[in-house]
Design an enzyme around this catalytic site. Structure first.
Site, mmCIF file in Angstrom:
data_model
loop_
_atom_site.group_PDB
_atom_site.id
_atom_site.type_symbol
_atom_site.label_atom_id
_atom_site.label_comp_id
_atom_site.label_asym_id
_atom_site.label_seq_id
_atom_site.Cartn_x
_atom_site.Cartn_y
_atom_site.Cartn_z
ATOM 1 N N GLU A 105 -7.511 -6.119 3.514
ATOM 2 C CA GLU A 105 -7.770 -7.371 2.774
ATOM 3 C C GLU A 105 -9.030 -7.239 1.921
ATOM 4 O O GLU A 105 -9.812 -8.167 1.777
ATOM 5 C CB GLU A 105 -7.923 -8.579 3.731
ATOM 6 N N THR A 113 0.818 -1.212 0.000
ATOM 7 C CA THR A 113 0.000 0.000 0.000
ATOM 8 C C THR A 113 0.857 1.271 0.000
ATOM 9 O O THR A 113 1.900 1.310 0.630
ATOM 10 C CB THR A 113 -0.911 -0.021 1.247
#
Lengths: 697, 697
Positions: free
Chosen positions: A456, A152
């Site tokens: 997730e 990320t």
């Protein structure tokens, strides 16, 4: 504050004591909580958990007494020490991965090693060539290097394709140059990066001679192994405080043209030829996200226990807390246990039922995944978690059933973590004013749990993938191209069409178990074909359907939860559980199904599953169920076997000594009471204070 | 971390910059945000707020830079200093109570003086005789004494009658003996008590010669005025950390037979004759809770702004954040602004609409209260906040309209604070991963707001009082004993009965403005008479109806919100607002009404207001409204005029510099980055670390 006066020490709570009330609750219920616990977790696991609990409780590193008072830096410091100690204990006792996880859960807070032991090692195992494994994976397992998984970025979370960090192949030196061209390219939110890691698996856009080959993984050393200082050309740190999860050192990471050796590209499925600079892929190039189904299935399994912490605390406290006198009751001076009020039952018991629903479905998901692994071997689902419809998302490989498993895990991850996250706040509020105290033990836990709703796969984003799967399946059914081995969803849709063609009017299913499950199943079929029509025939834009996709995914997950709960009841009967236990679990099943039904009654109506006048009957039945569950509520939360040490809650104490515990933590343990501030606003200085010594704890 | 390298300083976010995106949003909307702001707040108030903001920003005591990093003790220390400074500034500038409150809101955190300036002083003003006022109130206003209001106990919150602290009249010494007979008698949650106060207004059961006269108020000195140490026979401290509100020193307090002078019983409405020991009351004995309607009306008014903080942050950030490419759109490389996704609009825009709904209704409540005060003078509603039906709760005094106002304030307090509290979490999640960062500015604010859902009457408990009021009104209507001056609720119920008697079948109201309001009004009537039948004719127990009471109270509040919003639109038209502004506000009104309608469509069906097939139409209309509001969303949050200094949010910055700000706070300001931990688990000690110096900020 340093000494508690004698007269204070002698004080007791008024009225019937908490432990008397909980004892009465336990005596007056016929539920056998140990039997339910064994059914849910197995005797072996319960014994294992108890043994690990004893080890942790005896170790001073895990003394929880200061947790609620400590500031962020202290918490990180302690969490890192606990991580070290956990690692030492794990080595000493030869714990398996499961056992390590049990210990982690009992400690109840993330440690900065969390992502090293998890994603970092896992990624090296999956993405390394055998040669790389021998070098990198071994060092990671031995904690010679501490790592994290850096995907990320500041500007990109869900959309992996949009990642901005680059890895440019430098032919001359046969190296990759890792670089952050923009501020938004900074890695962000990376667990274990801020303080603990000296290595990172970095996802970066691979560039060879100006051409992009998409995101790939590289192992990058970021800190010196002995001084632990960042390397030159690396800018790394902790991203700061969060709503919760503050024992984790989520970090940021920027690179200034850092060169790394060729061998540090994780090369199991893709590589660059060092001599020619040619890019090549293995036959199975898209394995990158292969473990996501497994990860999500585990979130589903853990959601039940996550919620059970809040429900256990709230149910026990509401049995101890008495407030007001129920006007229709006799004794005018005896206050009513809060748990007797139907408004409280209406808030808590559907969540109590949900804990079991989530657990049974979680077990089922894990089992399905393992069955698939056993049967299909390496056949894995491929998913690139990108948003829009056309992006490559589900590649049907040898075993098509996994596509179903993937969609189900997305739908269930989204719904169950939302239920747990929102349910915990409901539990907190059901505890009234004291629910707001840190010592309630719900607030911090809920705050720590909340990222589960986003990571997730964001819980809203995921629902697009589920709907895409169902729409594809519906198209197959429409074309009569479906095959039975394509899984339950296809069967559901096929059944719906054949059913629908024979039905002439509103179905108005019964409210018995079979009727309820049929209604949930029917609703999924209706929503899917309704969306198919709007998308394929009416040409509705993808964006205009997002809200309905979310509703469809939710309905699909709700159907699965209800059906699996019913199957678990059948297992319970076959296992030979006591009749009373089965009866109470059955009531929980019905309450769960009916509460979902009443909450989205409009949706069920729209699908034609019911007619409007059914609602009165549903609400009356729910009230009856609340009353029938009431006498067993405390025993039912006992069945979750959450230890006091794990709960760390004044309100949820299994012995009911709520007020004593609240008072002890507030008065004796609270470090703020060692400071006296000058509170006179007319005193010349703004800051003036005196400190006293802590009393012996 | 002490020096940010040059290459990091030079980095910029990729793509269109945040400030460019927000500028485009503002350019492309025809909404005039200043005009809306003036309509909502008045020009005078906006100018006043801006002036106070300048004063606070210039004062180093209110530097917010360390707020998100500091631990509890530091935060209390700073908050107390800020409280002192605020008091000094207030004196210097001669601020009115309103102006003081504006400053308090801008600072954005509670100070330990909060309850002194609020409840303590207010209670002395209302409950003291003139002689007591001259002595006690004057000292409080001059901050010679610092006080708090000590009602709630460890064992009793809502049920004031159950309070256990005693005040026993001692004839011989003409004193009251204040005593805590049980641990549960400990005062608890008392704001400003833990650290700041040296006096407390204590609610205690008055005992004279063994007979109890119920709860009364006593002014008790608890700490020495110069040393600030607790008096002997007093045990006092801070109750420990909470989910939020940690700048407030909520405290506990126990007494060991502490004697206080006769004059310290607050004696305006009740007293004990010092010579005879006889208890006597004034003609208006039950004024104790007279201000609750005012307090709740203010919660209603403030709920709009509380929610607007979250909506402002989320809307701005979702306009800056771009993620994925909308598949139906042209440019394949341009990521879509998150605010363009209907799923995000569906989550945020009904809340954007709600901010206005709550604000307009809050203003109306304040106005109604002030009208009543102006007309009725001293005529006050009496409420003992006890739960069950028969307890004395509403005494109709000279002005019966106040009973209506009381019920309405209960219903609206419960609903509006729930909307704001839950809405803030929705806003936080709509910000994706970064919403979880403290720097988002929503998490801490939401946590601080949450007690509003519990205090001043728990949001579930209050709904019983509303339903009790409506049931009584319905009984009057049934008996034709109602009078038009009894207020709007009675009129509503009377209309319902006459309407009902003429209607022959399902009403299926129109979805135009008038039809919507009728449907909301109709539903309240239906629910009330349905409950009346079950209670009075079928003899349903009070407890079995609690869930439906909650639903009724909610419906009543929803009706009020919708109707007041519509009235505000009429005001806007009369005020001559620009046509574009009126059009957008009208769309917000419709979105608000339709979103409530769709959420409880089952309830509306049950009331006969609609038929099932209306739902499709409602959902289609909502989607249209989302799209029509989209271009104006940023301008609409701008209309709330929440300054960057107040928001203290990276994501909600009015200039869109989201990523720069997140990065600055994480890297430069974050004190955790000055510590380097030894993270090697095999190193011999668990704790080992190095510290570096902070960089120049």
């Amino acid at each position: 504050m340093s000494l508690t006066p004698k007269w204070v020490q002698n004080l007791k709570p008024s009225g019937p004591q908490g432990h008397e009330l909980l004892t009465a609750e336990r005596t007056n219920s016929f539920v056998k909580d140990d039997e339910i616990a064994t059914f849910m977790f197995s005797e072996l696991n319960l014994k294992r958990d108890a043994a690990i609990l004893q080890i942790l409780k005896a170790d001073p590193a895990f003394d929880k007494r200061n947790n609620y008072y400590a500031g962020r830096i202290d918490r990180i410091r302690t969490a890192l020490a606990r991580g070290k100690r956990l690692q030492q204990l794990s080595a000493k006792h030869g714990w398996s991965e499961d056992e390590y996880q049990v210990a982690y859960d009992l400690i109840g807070e993330a440690t900065p090693y969390g992502l090293h032991a998890g994603m970092f090692t896992k990624t090296l195992r999956e993405q390394c060539t055998p040669e790389q494994q021998a070098k990198f994976l071994k060092a990671a397992i031995d904690y010679e290097i501490i790592g994290c998984y850096a995907q990320t970025e500041l500007g990109h979370g869900s959309n992996v394709k949009g990642i901005e960090t680059t890895a440019t192949w430098v032919a001359q030196s046969q190296t990759f140059e890792i670089h952050s061209p923009y501020l938004t390219a900074s890695k962000w939110w990376i667990g274990s990066l801020g303080k603990a890691a000296n290595h990172a698996v970095v996802m970066a856009q691979l560039l060879i001679e100006g051409k992009s080959y998409g995101p790939h993984l590289f192992l990058v050393k970021i800190r010196d192994l002995s001084s632990h200082q960042p390397l030159p050309q690396v800018y790394v740190g902790d991203i700061g405080p969060k709503v919760g999860f503050n024992t984790m050192d989520n970090g940021f990471l920027l690179f200034d043209h850092l060169q790394i050796p060729h061998e540090n590209m994780l090369a199991r499925f893709a590589n660059v030829d060092p001599l020619s600079g040619k890019y090549y892929q293995s036959p199975n190039p898209s394995l990158v996200y292969g473990t996501m189904t497994w990860v999500r299935s585990n979130i589903v399994l853990r959601s039940g226990r996550a919620l059970a912490r809040g429900v256990t605390i709230a149910v026990r406290y509401c049995a101890v807390r008495r407030q007001f006198v129920d006007r229709d009751n006799a004794a005018p001076d005896t206050e009513t246990q809060v748990l007797d009020y139907t408004m409280v039952q209406h808030r808590l018991f559907p969540l109590l039922a949900a804990t079991f629903a989530l657990h049974f479905t979680g077990k089922k998901m894990i089992q399905m995944y393992q069955n698939h692994q056993a049967a299909g071997g390496k056949a894995l689902i491929i998913e690139r978690p990108t948003g829009p419809e056309e992006a490559p998302s589900i590649v049907y490989d040898a075993n098509r059933a996994l596509a179903q498993l993937h969609a189900l895990s997305c739908a269930l991850k989204a719904l169950t973590s939302t239920i747990a996250g929102e349910g915990l706040e409901t539990c907190r509020r059901a505890c009234g004013g004291h629910g707001y105290s840190a010592f309630a033990g719900i607030g911090a836990w809920a705050a720590d749990y909340l990222p589960t709703l986003t990571w997730e796969g964001d819980n809203y984003m995921l629902t697009q993938q589920v709907s895409r799967y169902l729409l594809k399946a519906a198209r197959q059914v429409r074309k009569n191209q479906h095959r039975s081995e394509n899984g339950d969803a296809v069967q559901l849709l096929a059944d719906y069409t054949s059913h629908k063609s024979t039905a002439t009017q509103s179905l108005d299913f019964e409210l018995d178990d079979a009727g309820l499950i049929q209604a949930f199943r029917h609703r999924v079929g209706h929503q899917t074909f309704d969306l198919l029509r709007r998308r394929d025939q009416e040409g509705a834009s993808w964006n205009s359907l997002l809200v309905d996709f979310w509703k469809l995914s939710t309905a699909y997950a709700q159907y699965s939860l209800v059906r699996n709960f019913k199957e678990a009841l059948q297992d319970a009967t076959q296992t030979g559980l006591a009749q009373g236990n089965i009866e109470v679990l059955h009531n929980l099943f019905r309450l769960y199904a009916l509460s979902v039904l009443s909450q989205d009654f409009a949706g069920f109506l729209k699908s034609g599953a019911y007619t409007p006048n059914k609602l009165v009957q549903i609400e009356a039945e729910m009230l009856k169920l609340l009353l029938s569950i009431r006498p067993h509520a405390v025993k039912l939360v006992d069945a979750w076997k959450l230890s006091d040490w794990q709960l760390d809650s004044s309100l949820g104490r299994s012995d009911g000594k709520v007020y004593e515990d609240l008072f002890h933590r507030a008065s004796v343990l609270n470090p703020l009471n060692l400071v006296t501030f000058d509170s006179n606003p007319r005193s010349p200085v703004l800051f003036r204070e005196w400190h006293s010594q802590p009393s012996k704890l």
